[in-house]
Write a protein that holds these residues in place. Structure first.
Motif, PDB file in Angstrom:
ATOM      1  N   ARG A  22     -39.276  27.035 -25.800  1.00  0.00           N
ATOM      2  CA  ARG A  22     -39.848  27.749 -26.934  1.00  0.00           C
ATOM      3  C   ARG A  22     -39.150  29.105 -27.143  1.00  0.00           C
ATOM      4  O   ARG A  22     -38.947  29.535 -28.284  1.00  0.00           O
ATOM      5  CB  ARG A  22     -41.352  27.926 -26.742  1.00  0.00           C
ATOM      6  CG  ARG A  22     -42.102  26.608 -26.869  1.00  0.00           C
ATOM      7  CD  ARG A  22     -43.573  26.751 -26.560  1.00  0.00           C
ATOM      8  NE  ARG A  22     -44.300  27.452 -27.618  1.00  0.00           N
ATOM      9  CZ  ARG A  22     -44.754  26.870 -28.720  1.00  0.00           C
ATOM     10  NH1 ARG A  22     -44.506  25.590 -28.950  1.00  0.00           N
ATOM     11  NH2 ARG A  22     -45.431  27.575 -29.602  1.00  0.00           N
ATOM     12  N   ARG A  23     -38.751  29.737 -26.057  1.00  0.00           N
ATOM     13  CA  ARG A  23     -37.993  30.985 -26.213  1.00  0.00           C
ATOM     14  C   ARG A  23     -36.629  30.721 -26.841  1.00  0.00           C
ATOM     15  O   ARG A  23     -36.161  31.501 -27.678  1.00  0.00           O
ATOM     16  CB  ARG A  23     -37.838  31.678 -24.860  1.00  0.00           C
ATOM     17  CG  ARG A  23     -39.127  32.318 -24.344  1.00  0.00           C
ATOM     18  CD  ARG A  23     -38.817  33.439 -23.350  1.00  0.00           C
ATOM     19  NE  ARG A  23     -38.091  32.938 -22.189  1.00  0.00           N
ATOM     20  CZ  ARG A  23     -38.657  32.460 -21.095  1.00  0.00           C
ATOM     21  NH1 ARG A  23     -39.980  32.373 -21.023  1.00  0.00           N
ATOM     22  NH2 ARG A  23     -37.946  32.055 -20.081  1.00  0.00           N
ATOM     23  N   ALA A  24     -35.991  29.613 -26.446  1.00  0.00           N
ATOM     24  CA  ALA A  24     -34.689  29.274 -27.017  1.00  0.00           C
ATOM     25  C   ALA A  24     -34.812  28.991 -28.515  1.00  0.00           C
ATOM     26  O   ALA A  24     -33.967  29.420 -29.317  1.00  0.00           O
ATOM     27  CB  ALA A  24     -34.107  28.057 -26.296  1.00  0.00           C
ATOM     28  N   ILE A  25     -35.846  28.260 -28.911  1.00  0.00           N
ATOM     29  CA  ILE A  25     -36.061  27.960 -30.328  1.00  0.00           C
ATOM     30  C   ILE A  25     -36.345  29.245 -31.095  1.00  0.00           C
ATOM     31  O   ILE A  25     -35.798  29.486 -32.184  1.00  0.00           O
ATOM     32  CB  ILE A  25     -37.211  26.946 -30.499  1.00  0.00           C
ATOM     33  CG1 ILE A  25     -36.798  25.582 -29.927  1.00  0.00           C
ATOM     34  CG2 ILE A  25     -37.610  26.815 -31.968  1.00  0.00           C
ATOM     35  CD1 ILE A  25     -37.933  24.575 -29.867  1.00  0.00           C
ATOM     36  N   SER A  26     -37.200  30.093 -30.540  1.00  0.00           N
ATOM     37  CA  SER A  26     -37.549  31.346 -31.201  1.00  0.00           C
ATOM     38  C   SER A  26     -36.321  32.230 -31.395  1.00  0.00           C
ATOM     39  O   SER A  26     -36.113  32.800 -32.479  1.00  0.00           O
ATOM     40  CB  SER A  26     -38.609  32.086 -30.383  1.00  0.00           C
ATOM     41  OG  SER A  26     -39.008  33.266 -31.025  1.00  0.00           O
ATOM     42  N   ASP A  31     -32.479  34.564 -35.004  1.00  0.00           N
ATOM     43  CA  ASP A  31     -31.083  34.904 -35.234  1.00  0.00           C
ATOM     44  C   ASP A  31     -30.644  34.445 -36.622  1.00  0.00           C
ATOM     45  O   ASP A  31     -29.856  35.117 -37.298  1.00  0.00           O
ATOM     46  CB  ASP A  31     -30.210  34.261 -34.155  1.00  0.00           C
ATOM     47  CG  ASP A  31     -28.784  34.788 -34.169  1.00  0.00           C
ATOM     48  OD1 ASP A  31     -28.607  36.024 -34.180  1.00  0.00           O
ATOM     49  OD2 ASP A  31     -27.843  33.971 -34.176  1.00  0.00           O
ATOM     50  N   LEU A  32     -31.178  33.301 -37.060  1.00  0.00           N
ATOM     51  CA  LEU A  32     -30.861  32.802 -38.411  1.00  0.00           C
ATOM     52  C   LEU A  32     -31.511  33.656 -39.488  1.00  0.00           C
ATOM     53  O   LEU A  32     -30.896  33.955 -40.515  1.00  0.00           O
ATOM     54  CB  LEU A  32     -31.339  31.356 -38.550  1.00  0.00           C
ATOM     55  CG  LEU A  32     -30.509  30.268 -37.891  1.00  0.00           C
ATOM     56  CD1 LEU A  32     -31.280  28.943 -37.876  1.00  0.00           C
ATOM     57  CD2 LEU A  32     -29.179  30.084 -38.628  1.00  0.00           C
ATOM     58  N   LEU A  61     -41.192  23.936 -40.901  1.00  0.00           N
ATOM     59  CA  LEU A  61     -39.979  23.227 -40.503  1.00  0.00           C
ATOM     60  C   LEU A  61     -40.248  22.509 -39.186  1.00  0.00           C
ATOM     61  O   LEU A  61     -41.222  22.790 -38.488  1.00  0.00           O
ATOM     62  CB  LEU A  61     -38.803  24.193 -40.327  1.00  0.00           C
ATOM     63  CG  LEU A  61     -38.405  25.055 -41.532  1.00  0.00           C
ATOM     64  CD1 LEU A  61     -37.293  26.034 -41.137  1.00  0.00           C
ATOM     65  CD2 LEU A  61     -37.960  24.192 -42.700  1.00  0.00           C
ATOM     66  N   ILE A  62     -39.359  21.568 -38.864  1.00  0.00           N
ATOM     67  CA  ILE A  62     -39.422  20.863 -37.588  1.00  0.00           C
ATOM     68  C   ILE A  62     -38.233  21.308 -36.741  1.00  0.00           C
ATOM     69  O   ILE A  62     -37.083  21.255 -37.194  1.00  0.00           O
ATOM     70  CB  ILE A  62     -39.366  19.335 -37.784  1.00  0.00           C
ATOM     71  CG1 ILE A  62     -40.431  18.859 -38.774  1.00  0.00           C
ATOM     72  CG2 ILE A  62     -39.514  18.631 -36.440  1.00  0.00           C
ATOM     73  CD1 ILE A  62     -41.851  19.093 -38.338  1.00  0.00           C
ATOM     74  N   ALA A  63     -38.511  21.759 -35.523  1.00  0.00           N
ATOM     75  CA  ALA A  63     -37.453  22.188 -34.604  1.00  0.00           C
ATOM     76  C   ALA A  63     -37.299  21.174 -33.484  1.00  0.00           C
ATOM     77  O   ALA A  63     -38.287  20.705 -32.922  1.00  0.00           O
ATOM     78  CB  ALA A  63     -37.789  23.560 -34.025  1.00  0.00           C
ATOM     79  N   LYS A  64     -36.049  20.847 -33.168  1.00  0.00           N
ATOM     80  CA  LYS A  64     -35.762  19.911 -32.070  1.00  0.00           C
ATOM     81  C   LYS A  64     -34.735  20.536 -31.138  1.00  0.00           C
ATOM     82  O   LYS A  64     -33.739  21.136 -31.590  1.00  0.00           O
ATOM     83  CB  LYS A  64     -35.228  18.587 -32.621  1.00  0.00           C
ATOM     84  CG  LYS A  64     -34.825  17.591 -31.534  1.00  0.00           C
ATOM     85  CD  LYS A  64     -34.192  16.330 -32.103  1.00  0.00           C
ATOM     86  CE  LYS A  64     -35.237  15.379 -32.614  1.00  0.00           C
ATOM     87  NZ  LYS A  64     -34.663  14.052 -32.934  1.00  0.00           N
ATOM     88  N   TYR A  65     -34.962  20.348 -29.836  1.00  0.00           N
ATOM     89  CA  TYR A  65     -34.070  20.914 -28.820  1.00  0.00           C
ATOM     90  C   TYR A  65     -33.916  19.896 -27.707  1.00  0.00           C
ATOM     91  O   TYR A  65     -34.900  19.332 -27.216  1.00  0.00           O
ATOM     92  CB  TYR A  65     -34.682  22.202 -28.271  1.00  0.00           C
ATOM     93  CG  TYR A  65     -33.792  22.999 -27.334  1.00  0.00           C
ATOM     94  CD1 TYR A  65     -32.887  23.927 -27.832  1.00  0.00           C
ATOM     95  CD2 TYR A  65     -33.881  22.827 -25.958  1.00  0.00           C
ATOM     96  CE1 TYR A  65     -32.089  24.689 -26.971  1.00  0.00           C
ATOM     97  CE2 TYR A  65     -33.091  23.580 -25.086  1.00  0.00           C
ATOM     98  CZ  TYR A  65     -32.193  24.509 -25.604  1.00  0.00           C
ATOM     99  OH  TYR A  65     -31.401  25.248 -24.754  1.00  0.00           O
ATOM    100  N   LEU A 125     -28.512  24.048 -38.012  1.00  0.00           N
ATOM    101  CA  LEU A 125     -28.272  23.731 -36.603  1.00  0.00           C
ATOM    102  C   LEU A 125     -27.715  25.000 -35.982  1.00  0.00           C
ATOM    103  O   LEU A 125     -26.653  25.485 -36.392  1.00  0.00           O
ATOM    104  CB  LEU A 125     -27.281  22.584 -36.451  1.00  0.00           C
ATOM    105  CG  LEU A 125     -26.823  22.300 -35.015  1.00  0.00           C
ATOM    106  CD1 LEU A 125     -27.961  21.715 -34.200  1.00  0.00           C
ATOM    107  CD2 LEU A 125     -25.614  21.372 -34.999  1.00  0.00           C
ATOM    108  N   HIS A 126     -28.427  25.574 -35.023  1.00  0.00           N
ATOM    109  CA  HIS A 126     -28.013  26.860 -34.469  1.00  0.00           C
ATOM    110  C   HIS A 126     -28.456  26.952 -33.018  1.00  0.00           C
ATOM    111  O   HIS A 126     -29.609  26.688 -32.691  1.00  0.00           O
ATOM    112  CB  HIS A 126     -28.634  28.002 -35.293  1.00  0.00           C
ATOM    113  CG  HIS A 126     -28.114  29.359 -34.950  1.00  0.00           C
ATOM    114  ND1 HIS A 126     -26.778  29.709 -35.068  1.00  0.00           N
ATOM    115  CD2 HIS A 126     -28.754  30.477 -34.493  1.00  0.00           C
ATOM    116  CE1 HIS A 126     -26.614  30.970 -34.712  1.00  0.00           C
ATOM    117  NE2 HIS A 126     -27.795  31.457 -34.350  1.00  0.00           N
ATOM    118  N   GLN A 127     -27.501  27.309 -32.159  1.00  0.00           N
ATOM    119  CA  GLN A 127     -27.781  27.488 -30.731  1.00  0.00           C
ATOM    120  C   GLN A 127     -28.466  26.258 -30.126  1.00  0.00           C
ATOM    121  O   GLN A 127     -29.347  26.364 -29.275  1.00  0.00           O
ATOM    122  CB  GLN A 127     -28.632  28.750 -30.507  1.00  0.00           C
ATOM    123  CG  GLN A 127     -27.920  30.020 -30.911  1.00  0.00           C
ATOM    124  CD  GLN A 127     -28.769  31.266 -30.768  1.00  0.00           C
ATOM    125  OE1 GLN A 127     -29.896  31.213 -30.272  1.00  0.00           O
ATOM    126  NE2 GLN A 127     -28.251  32.408 -31.199  1.00  0.00           N
ATOM    127  N   GLY A 128     -28.049  25.074 -30.591  1.00  0.00           N
ATOM    128  CA  GLY A 128     -28.583  23.819 -30.075  1.00  0.00           C
ATOM    129  C   GLY A 128     -29.888  23.387 -30.700  1.00  0.00           C
ATOM    130  O   GLY A 128     -30.399  22.309 -30.371  1.00  0.00           O
TER     131      GLY A 128
END
Length: 402
Positions: A22-26, A31-32, A61-65, A125-128
């Motif tokens: 969740r920190r990576a997604i945030s 950043d975007l 939006l839908i986030a996937k990691y 698509l950003h930072q994975g």
């Protein structure tokens, strides 16, 4: 978050994995859009990638990691090593050109060029982190369970929507696709069960599932026999790169919006024919039918599934029918073994979807079905007669008259 030495040397746990993800997604989203308000929603139950809804200035939006391109269950069970190993490997993975999310973004772009099936819109698509927009409608899995009498029509519509993808137009356009082969039915099966650790993996199935020990032991024995049989059936699967397939065609990835269908989460790959898509859609729909709390509704669903498969078989040239059907059935059993073993391996704290929870509760029944059907596939029976007997075995194992 500071980790102790023991935490570094242990495998990941669900809470730790979720917090870091969740920190990576945030970070990626901020950043975007540094000046927009970002709110992360609750995660969507998943055993593969981490998925959650987010809102960016009120837009959903839908986030996937993805972690190392592995399933979350594999990472949590230590397949990527210790938590320290996983974190270090993930840093390298995010810089590679082999990111699953990057390949999915590329394939969504190509599918939109093809035009049919309709797929979700990619935002970034950003930072994975892959960000897409939600699609309209209701998920096919819920439509099937709510409208069981329409099962055949709904499945027919989903397969018909893939006509261009399975045909020459799809093959031409997707020549530039980046296949997600690690999501293929046969690829997942080989990765799980071809290694020396397969026996250990099978014996541990269900340890955190809450199943009674006698039931768990029965499931393990049935799955061991089934896996052994399937490992001998690799020759039933067509080689080559003749047809582009959606690759992860299950009822949870298709949305019904009136007469329109929208598709999410493609795992585009090449195959010898459309068999993987047909097998996964049919097999996952059957699992929904087996787990349906209403006996009559489950019967209606299975009749619809059988009618769809019969219609698919009838469209195959007579001289190809036996091999075609055998391949679909082998892939169907493989995929069922894959998802059942994954759900039975999930750590207790990893949330499963309601459909996956139902699958765990029905583990004995499902293991019995794949055991019986794999036994049939070792014989010489073929064609429509084989299909009739397969569904008879489903009746026999479940105790339901379809």
């Amino acid at each position: 978050m500071t980790l102790t030495t023991s935490e570094y040397t242990a495998a990941a746990n669900p809470a730790r994995l979720q917090n870091v993800t969740r920190r990576a997604i945030s970070r990626a989203v901020k950043d975007l859009w540094p000046n927009k308000r970002v709110v992360l929603g609750t995660p969507c139950p998943s055993v593969t990638s981490y998925v959650c809804r987010i809102t960016v200035d009120g837009e959903t939006l839908i986030a996937k990691y993805s972690w190392l391109g592995m399933s979350l269950v594999s990472v949590l069970r230590g397949a990527g090593g210790t938590w320290k190993d996983v974190r270090q490997a993930q840093e390298v993975y995010l810089r590679s050109t082999d990111l699953v999310t990057a390949r999915e973004a590329r394939n969504l772009e190509l599918l939109r060029e093809l035009g049919r099936p309709r797929v979700c819109e990619t935002v970034a698509l950003h930072q994975g982190v892959l960000l897409t927009r939600p699609v309209p409608g209701r998920v096919l899995a819920d439509e099937l369970t709510a409208r069981p009498w329409e099962t055949g029509d709904l499945l027919d519509a989903a397969l018909a929507a893939l006509g261009d993808l399975h045909g020459p137009a799809g093959a031409r356009l997707l020549g530039g696709a980046r296949p997600i082969d690690e999501r293929s039915v046969a690829g997942v099966f080989r990765r799980k069960f071809n290694g020396l650790s397969a026996g250990t993996y099978l014996r541990a199935l269900g340890q955190d599932s809450g199943l009674p020990e006698f039931a768990r032991e029965d499931v393990v024995e049935l799955m061991q026999h089934t896996v052994w049989r399937l490992l001998r059936m690799g020759g039933a699967i067509s080689p080559g790169r003749k047809v582009a397939v959606y690759g992860d065609l299950k009822p949870e990835h298709v949305y019904v919006d009136g007469p329109r269908l929208h598709f999410i989460d493609p795992a585009v790959q090449w195959a010898g024919g459309p068999h993987p898509d047909i097998a996964k859609l049919i097999g996952r729909s059957l699992l929904l039918a087996i787990g349906h709390p209403d006996r009559e509704a489950g019967q209606q669903m299975v009749r619809g599934i059988a009618s769809t498969l019969n219609r698919q078989v009838s469209a195959v040239p007579a001289h190809e029918c036996a091999g075609w059907l055998r391949e679909v059935l082998v892939l169907w059993v493989m995929d069922t073994v894959n998802i059942l073993s994954t759900c039975l391996s999930a750590p207790r704290m990893l949330p499963l979807s309601p459909h996956q929870q139902a699958l765990v509760s029905q583990a004995q029944t499902v293991a019995g079905i794949v055991h019986r059907v794999s036994g049939l596939l070792t014989g010489t029976m073929a064609g429509p007669r084989l299909l009739d007997v397969v569904f008879s075995e489903v009746e026999r194992t479940t105790g339901r008259k379809w």
